[in-house]
Design an enzyme around this catalytic site. Structure first.
Site, mmCIF file in Angstrom:
data_model
loop_
_atom_site.group_PDB
_atom_site.id
_atom_site.type_symbol
_atom_site.label_atom_id
_atom_site.label_comp_id
_atom_site.label_asym_id
_atom_site.label_seq_id
_atom_site.Cartn_x
_atom_site.Cartn_y
_atom_site.Cartn_z
ATOM 1 N N GLY A 88 0.796 -1.227 0.000
ATOM 2 C CA GLY A 88 0.000 0.000 0.000
ATOM 3 C C GLY A 88 0.824 1.270 0.000
ATOM 4 O O GLY A 88 0.325 2.327 0.387
ATOM 5 N N SER A 89 2.056 1.210 -0.483
ATOM 6 C CA SER A 89 2.862 2.440 -0.512
ATOM 7 C C SER A 89 2.264 3.441 -1.503
ATOM 8 O O SER A 89 2.363 4.659 -1.298
ATOM 9 C CB SER A 89 4.325 2.147 -0.841
ATOM 10 O OG SER A 89 4.467 1.650 -2.150
ATOM 11 N N ASN A 90 1.637 2.959 -2.550
ATOM 12 C CA ASN A 90 0.984 3.883 -3.490
ATOM 13 C C ASN A 90 -0.307 4.445 -2.906
ATOM 14 O O ASN A 90 -0.644 5.608 -3.160
ATOM 15 C CB ASN A 90 0.738 3.175 -4.824
ATOM 16 C CG ASN A 90 2.031 3.009 -5.600
ATOM 17 O OD1 ASN A 90 2.546 3.964 -6.168
ATOM 18 N ND2 ASN A 90 2.581 1.802 -5.582
ATOM 19 N N MET B 25 -4.377 -7.178 -7.037
ATOM 20 C CA MET B 25 -3.877 -8.358 -7.735
ATOM 21 C C MET B 25 -4.978 -9.274 -8.268
ATOM 22 O O MET B 25 -4.841 -10.496 -8.230
ATOM 23 C CB MET B 25 -2.933 -9.141 -6.809
ATOM 24 C CG MET B 25 -1.699 -8.366 -6.396
ATOM 25 S SD MET B 25 -0.708 -7.825 -7.791
ATOM 26 C CE MET B 25 -0.023 -9.402 -8.300
ATOM 27 N N LEU C 3 -10.118 -7.475 -13.139
ATOM 28 C CA LEU C 3 -11.527 -7.150 -12.955
ATOM 29 C C LEU C 3 -12.277 -7.308 -14.275
ATOM 30 O O LEU C 3 -11.861 -6.775 -15.299
ATOM 31 C CB LEU C 3 -11.673 -5.723 -12.426
ATOM 32 C CG LEU C 3 -11.161 -5.536 -10.985
ATOM 33 C CD1 LEU C 3 -11.043 -4.052 -10.658
ATOM 34 C CD2 LEU C 3 -12.080 -6.231 -9.993
ATOM 35 N N ASN D 61 -5.362 2.144 -13.373
ATOM 36 C CA ASN D 61 -4.466 1.113 -12.829
ATOM 37 C C ASN D 61 -3.015 1.555 -12.972
ATOM 38 O O ASN D 61 -2.624 2.130 -13.988
ATOM 39 C CB ASN D 61 -4.666 -0.197 -13.614
ATOM 40 C CG ASN D 61 -3.744 -1.304 -13.142
ATOM 41 O OD1 ASN D 61 -3.708 -1.628 -11.965
ATOM 42 N ND2 ASN D 61 -2.995 -1.891 -14.061
ATOM 43 N N HIS E 282 0.774 0.255 -13.344
ATOM 44 C CA HIS E 282 1.500 -0.962 -13.748
ATOM 45 C C HIS E 282 2.994 -0.637 -13.826
ATOM 46 O O HIS E 282 3.375 0.379 -14.413
ATOM 47 C CB HIS E 282 0.992 -1.460 -15.097
ATOM 48 C CG HIS E 282 1.659 -2.722 -15.538
ATOM 49 N ND1 HIS E 282 1.534 -3.904 -14.825
ATOM 50 C CD2 HIS E 282 2.469 -2.992 -16.582
ATOM 51 C CE1 HIS E 282 2.244 -4.843 -15.432
ATOM 52 N NE2 HIS E 282 2.820 -4.316 -16.497
ATOM 53 N N ASP F 180 -3.592 -5.115 -17.861
ATOM 54 C CA ASP F 180 -2.574 -4.070 -17.927
ATOM 55 C C ASP F 180 -2.532 -3.378 -19.286
ATOM 56 O O ASP F 180 -1.466 -3.177 -19.884
ATOM 57 C CB ASP F 180 -1.194 -4.638 -17.555
ATOM 58 C CG ASP F 180 -1.184 -5.129 -16.108
ATOM 59 O OD1 ASP F 180 -1.808 -4.461 -15.272
ATOM 60 O OD2 ASP F 180 -0.579 -6.174 -15.836
HETATM 61 C C1 GRF Z 1 3.356 -1.519 -7.529
HETATM 62 O O1 GRF Z 1 4.641 -1.815 -7.989
HETATM 63 C C2 GRF Z 1 2.388 -1.486 -8.674
HETATM 64 O O2 GRF Z 1 2.939 -0.985 -9.858
HETATM 65 C C3 GRF Z 1 2.032 -2.924 -8.827
HETATM 66 O O3 GRF Z 1 1.950 -3.414 -7.497
HETATM 67 C C4 GRF Z 1 2.825 -2.653 -6.670
HETATM 68 C C5 GRF Z 1 2.041 -2.170 -5.477
HETATM 69 O O4 GRF Z 1 2.890 -1.592 -4.500
HETATM 70 N N1 GRF Z 1 0.814 -3.079 -9.585
HETATM 71 P P1 GRF Z 1 2.255 -0.968 -3.179
HETATM 72 O O5 GRF Z 1 1.350 -2.033 -2.560
HETATM 73 O O6 GRF Z 1 1.503 0.255 -3.561
HETATM 74 O O7 GRF Z 1 3.410 -0.651 -2.282
#
Ligand code: GRF
Length: 209
Positions: free
Chosen positions: A25-27, A107, A110, A124, A126, A166
Site C-alpha cells: 500500500g505504498s501507493n 492483484m 476485474l 491502474n 502498472h 494491464d
Molecule cells: C506496484 O509496484 C504497482 O505498480 C504494482 O503493485 C505494486 C504495489 O505496490 N501493480 P504498493 O502495494 O503500492 O506498495
C-alpha cells in the site's frame, strides 16, 4: 445531499477516490499524503483489499479511512462464478460514490461485471511501459530481461482499465532506468519512488486537474 461517508477526511468539496490494493500500500500512502497536503483536491474515502495481511489495511486505519477486506476465496470455494465476486465488489465500491477508482497493486483482474459499473473511472498502476510485461512480477521480469540484454531499462504507467490485462488508454508514463550497479532491490526501490510521483500526477489528470 448528505455525504454518505462524512467521517472520511476532507470528504466534502473535493473529489472522492476509492483505492483498491492487495499488498504494502505504498501507493495508497502516496495518494493519502497528496490529498492531505493539497496536491490533490480530493480525498481517499474508502479502501478495498483482497488479502487479509495487506499492509494497506494498516495504512488506511492510521489515516482514519474505512477499509473493507473482500476476499475472492469464499466465492471460488462455493463454486460461484467470478462475475459474482466482481459484481459484489462493485457494489461495495459504489457505496462510496467514487469519482475515481485507483487500482494500486490490486492483484485481481476485474471483469466487465465490475468495470461496466464505472465506465472510464477505473485507473491502474502498472510497473512497466505500455505493452511491456503485462501481468504479475513485471519488475522481476524487467530486471531479468535487462540482465539478458533484451531491454535497457524499465518503466511505469497509469492507464484507464480495459478488460485486457494491464492495457487501456495511457494517462501517464515514465521510464525507470536500470543502472549498471543495480540489484533487483535497488532498481525496485527507484521504480517504486517514481511510481508514487507518477500515480499522484495521473490521478490529478484523471480527476480533471
Ligand atoms: C506496484 O509496484 C504497482 O505498480 C504494482 O503493485 C505494486 C504495489 O505496490 N501493480 P504498493 O502495494 O503500492 O506498495
Amino acid at each position: 445531499m448528505d455525504d454518505p461517508h462524512p467521517f472520511a477526511p476532507s470528504g466534502r468539496g473535493g473529489k472522492r477516490i476509492v483505492v483498491m490494493a492487495s499488498g504494502n500500500g505504498s501507493n495508497l500512502q502516496a495518494l493519502i499524503d497528496a490529498c492531505a497536503d493539497g496536491r490533490l483536491k480530493a480525498a481517499v474515502v474508502g479502501v478495498i483489499v483482497n488479502r487479509r495481511d495487506a499492509y494497506a489495511r494498516e495504512r488506511a486505519a492510521q489515516a482514519g479511512i474505512p477499509c473493507e477486506y473482500l476476499p475472492l476465496k469464499p466465492y471460488t470455494e462455493a463454486g460461484r462464478p467470478r462475475a459474482d465476486y466482481d459484481a459484489d465488489v462493485a457494489e461495495r465500491v459504489a457505496a462510496y460514490s467514487p469519482d475515481l477508482i485507483v487500482l494500486a497493486g490490486w492483484m485481481h483482474v476485474l471483469s466487465s461485471a465490475f468495470l461496466d459499473r464505472f465506465p472510464g473511472k477505473v485507473i491502474n498502476l502498472h510497473p512497466a511501459l505500455p505493452g511491456m510485461f503485462a501481468g504479475t512480477h513485471a519488475i522481476e521480469r524487467t530486471f531479468e530481461a535487462y540482465q539478458r540484454g533484451e531491454v535497457t531499462g524499465g518503466g511505469i504507467m497509469v492507464h484507464v482499465v480495459a478488460p485486457e490485462v494491464d492495457a487501456g488508454p495511457v494517462i501517464a508514463q515514465a521510464e525507470a532506468p536500470i543502472l549498471p550497479d543495480d540489484t533487483l532491490e535497488t532498481f525496485e526501490a527507484r521504480l517504486h519512488a517514481a511510481e508514487h510521483a507518477l500515480l499522484v500526477e495521473a490521478t490529478r489528470r484523471a480527476l480533471g486537474g
